[in-house]
Design an enzyme around this catalytic site. Structure first.
Site, PDB file in Angstrom:
ATOM      1  N   TYR A 104       0.752  -1.261  -0.013  1.00  0.00           N
ATOM      2  CA  TYR A 104      -0.051  -0.055  -0.204  1.00  0.00           C
ATOM      3  C   TYR A 104       0.876   1.121  -0.009  1.00  0.00           C
ATOM      4  O   TYR A 104       1.339   1.807   1.135  1.00  0.00           O
ATOM      5  CB  TYR A 104      -1.016  -0.070   1.216  1.00  0.00           C
ATOM      6  CG  TYR A 104      -1.714  -0.956   1.239  1.00  0.00           C
ATOM      7  CD1 TYR A 104      -2.248  -1.906   0.146  1.00  0.00           C
ATOM      8  CD2 TYR A 104      -2.260  -1.660   2.649  1.00  0.00           C
ATOM      9  CE1 TYR A 104      -3.011  -3.099   0.165  1.00  0.00           C
ATOM     10  CE2 TYR A 104      -3.347  -2.668   2.657  1.00  0.00           C
ATOM     11  CZ  TYR A 104      -3.536  -3.357   1.652  1.00  0.00           C
ATOM     12  OH  TYR A 104      -4.512  -4.495   1.748  1.00  0.00           O
ATOM     13  N   TYR A 147     -12.599  -7.501   3.730  1.00  0.00           N
ATOM     14  CA  TYR A 147     -12.061  -6.428   3.039  1.00  0.00           C
ATOM     15  C   TYR A 147     -13.109  -6.038   1.963  1.00  0.00           C
ATOM     16  O   TYR A 147     -13.773  -7.009   1.253  1.00  0.00           O
ATOM     17  CB  TYR A 147     -10.420  -6.264   2.679  1.00  0.00           C
ATOM     18  CG  TYR A 147     -10.304  -7.342   1.537  1.00  0.00           C
ATOM     19  CD1 TYR A 147     -10.473  -6.792   0.268  1.00  0.00           C
ATOM     20  CD2 TYR A 147      -9.672  -8.229   1.587  1.00  0.00           C
ATOM     21  CE1 TYR A 147     -10.413  -7.587  -1.094  1.00  0.00           C
ATOM     22  CE2 TYR A 147      -9.403  -9.244   0.485  1.00  0.00           C
ATOM     23  CZ  TYR A 147      -9.562  -9.032  -0.712  1.00  0.00           C
ATOM     24  OH  TYR A 147      -9.301  -9.729  -1.695  1.00  0.00           O
ATOM     25  N   ARG A 203     -15.276  -0.687  -2.303  1.00  0.00           N
ATOM     26  CA  ARG A 203     -14.653   0.477  -2.416  1.00  0.00           C
ATOM     27  C   ARG A 203     -15.400   1.737  -2.685  1.00  0.00           C
ATOM     28  O   ARG A 203     -14.958   2.740  -3.416  1.00  0.00           O
ATOM     29  CB  ARG A 203     -13.727   0.237  -3.832  1.00  0.00           C
ATOM     30  CG  ARG A 203     -12.975  -1.194  -3.270  1.00  0.00           C
ATOM     31  CD  ARG A 203     -11.860  -1.421  -4.393  1.00  0.00           C
ATOM     32  NE  ARG A 203     -11.508  -2.935  -4.441  1.00  0.00           N
ATOM     33  CZ  ARG A 203     -10.457  -3.386  -5.173  1.00  0.00           C
ATOM     34  NH1 ARG A 203      -9.817  -2.725  -6.077  1.00  0.00           N
ATOM     35  NH2 ARG A 203     -10.326  -4.889  -5.173  1.00  0.00           N
ATOM     36  N   ARG A 218     -11.250   2.828  -9.428  1.00  0.00           N
ATOM     37  CA  ARG A 218     -12.613   2.357  -9.220  1.00  0.00           C
ATOM     38  C   ARG A 218     -13.447   2.552 -10.709  1.00  0.00           C
ATOM     39  O   ARG A 218     -14.370   2.096 -10.679  1.00  0.00           O
ATOM     40  CB  ARG A 218     -13.215   3.021  -8.217  1.00  0.00           C
ATOM     41  CG  ARG A 218     -12.613   2.371  -6.901  1.00  0.00           C
ATOM     42  CD  ARG A 218     -12.978   3.284  -5.537  1.00  0.00           C
ATOM     43  NE  ARG A 218     -12.445   4.691  -5.544  1.00  0.00           N
ATOM     44  CZ  ARG A 218     -12.876   5.550  -4.576  1.00  0.00           C
ATOM     45  NH1 ARG A 218     -13.495   5.218  -3.844  1.00  0.00           N
ATOM     46  NH2 ARG A 218     -12.401   6.871  -4.879  1.00  0.00           N
ATOM     47  N   GLY A 278     -12.037   1.496   5.316  1.00  0.00           N
ATOM     48  CA  GLY A 278     -10.975   2.663   5.199  1.00  0.00           C
ATOM     49  C   GLY A 278     -11.586   3.870   5.334  1.00  0.00           C
ATOM     50  O   GLY A 278     -12.760   3.954   5.538  1.00  0.00           O
ATOM     51  N   GLN A 311     -14.507  10.314   8.674  1.00  0.00           N
ATOM     52  CA  GLN A 311     -15.006   9.291   8.197  1.00  0.00           C
ATOM     53  C   GLN A 311     -14.920   8.032   9.143  1.00  0.00           C
ATOM     54  O   GLN A 311     -15.341   7.281   9.516  1.00  0.00           O
ATOM     55  CB  GLN A 311     -14.352   8.892   6.568  1.00  0.00           C
ATOM     56  CG  GLN A 311     -14.651   9.947   5.895  1.00  0.00           C
ATOM     57  CD  GLN A 311     -14.055   9.562   4.478  1.00  0.00           C
ATOM     58  OE1 GLN A 311     -13.036   8.749   4.465  1.00  0.00           O
ATOM     59  NE2 GLN A 311     -14.192  10.239   3.429  1.00  0.00           N
TER      60      GLN A 311
END
Length: 327
Positions: free
Chosen positions: A57, A220, A225, A244, A294, A300
């Site tokens: 990442y 995950y 996403r 995406r 995430g 968030q």
């Protein structure tokens, strides 16, 4: 926050776990490091004590930011989960299985799946330095490597456990057959896999296996996403280099939109967002240990943590599942 025991270990992990893929920046249209670090710290302040990252990442950037973000916190109260087995720096000397070409500053960077014993041990030393710690709570192979025997990779993990550099070992993206093969050498704790309202394939095989064999399941992409936040349908624009743009095309977007419209009143009635409702639904599914979420800023992160407080009644769960069946 709920805290759950992971598989056959004594690890107690937060049911909502911080997923650090996006803060790495690559494949996500960049990032703001200040906001990213703030999102990690806000997660911790709101009870999300488990942080999941990987060397890949941001080519080490995500791990480095996690290391910076947790300074000043009691390390024993934080669980660091990271991975190994995706090599991009040429240290594999051409060995391993070519995965894909990543991109950095307009340059293609070949990424290989490679999990030889020597490579695993080398990667862990590098991760420890980036994370600024002397142990990792859960170390996971990122993707299966067809060129290295599973037993060799598991032997490396066993050595690291004996050395005290990792507390437990897991795998990611393994089939049930691969999990069984791994457990012939090492009694791995968990399998991290993709799972969401739109991707429920593991319910056919991995879920029953996990229930019968004390295997933790870490999931995950529960939000696919960002698609299940509903924001894409309201805004509909992503940066040109955001992966995406292609990823979302696998879904029937009109049906997904109709589904989200149907369940929005449930979220509204609870004073929650769609994201929170989706995260809570995911956390309540059978055999799911923890759910990765995430976030790219503090707000968030705090919202993700509060998802665990939502109560979904049996009737509401049945309604959500009946609407899902229409997709």
């Amino acid at each position: 926050m709920e805290y759950r025991k992971l598989g056959n270990t004594d690890l107690e992990l937060s049911a909502i776990t911080y997923g650090a893929f996006a803060i790495g920046g690559n494949m996500w249209g960049g990032n703001e490091q200040k906001d990213s670090i703030a999102s990690v710290q806000a997660s911790i302040e709101n009870g999300i004590t488990t942080l999941d990252t990987a060397p890949f990442y941001g080519f080490g950037l995500s791990e480095k930011m996690i290391g910076e973000a947790i300074k000043g916190y009691d390390r024993t109260k934080i669980q660091l989960l990271t991975k190994f087995g995706l090599v991009w720096d040429g240290s594999n000397n051409g060995k391993g299985e070519f995965f894909f070409d990543a991109e950095e500053n307009g340059k293609a960077i070949p990424v290989y799946k490679y999990a030889s014993k020597a490579s695993v041990i080398k990667e862990v030393e590098e991760s420890l330095k980036r994370l600024q710690t002397d142990y990792i709570d859960l170390l996971q192979i990122h993707w299966p490597d067809a060129t290295t025997s599973i037993s060799e990779t598991m032997e490396a993990l066993e050595i690291l456990i004996q050395q005290g550099k990792i507390r437990a070992a897991g795998v990611s993206n393994y089939s049930v057959d691969q999990v069984e093969e791994a457990r012939k050498t090492l009694n791995i704790a968990s399998n991290q896999v993709g799972y969401s309202m739109l991707n429920r394939g593991i319910e056919n095989d991995l879920v029953p296996f996990a229930q019968q064999n004390d295997l933790g399941i870490i999931v995950y992409s529960p939000m696919e996403r960002g698609l299940l936040t509903g924001k894409y349908f309201a805004e509909g624009k992503l940066k040109e280099n955001d992966h995406r743009n292609g990823y979302f095309q696998q879904f029937d977007l009109e049906k997904v939109k109709n589904f989200l419209n149907a369940i929005t009143p449930i979220a509204t009635e609870k004073g929650a967002t769609l994201s929170q409702l989706v995260l809570r639904w995911t956390s309540l599914q059978p055999a799911i240990s923890i759910v990765l979420a995430g976030s790219r800023n503090a707000d968030q992160a705090a919202a993700n943590a509060k998802a665990i407080d939502i109560n979904i009644s049996t009737d509401e769960m049945n309604f959500i599942n009946s609407e899902l069946a229409k997709i």
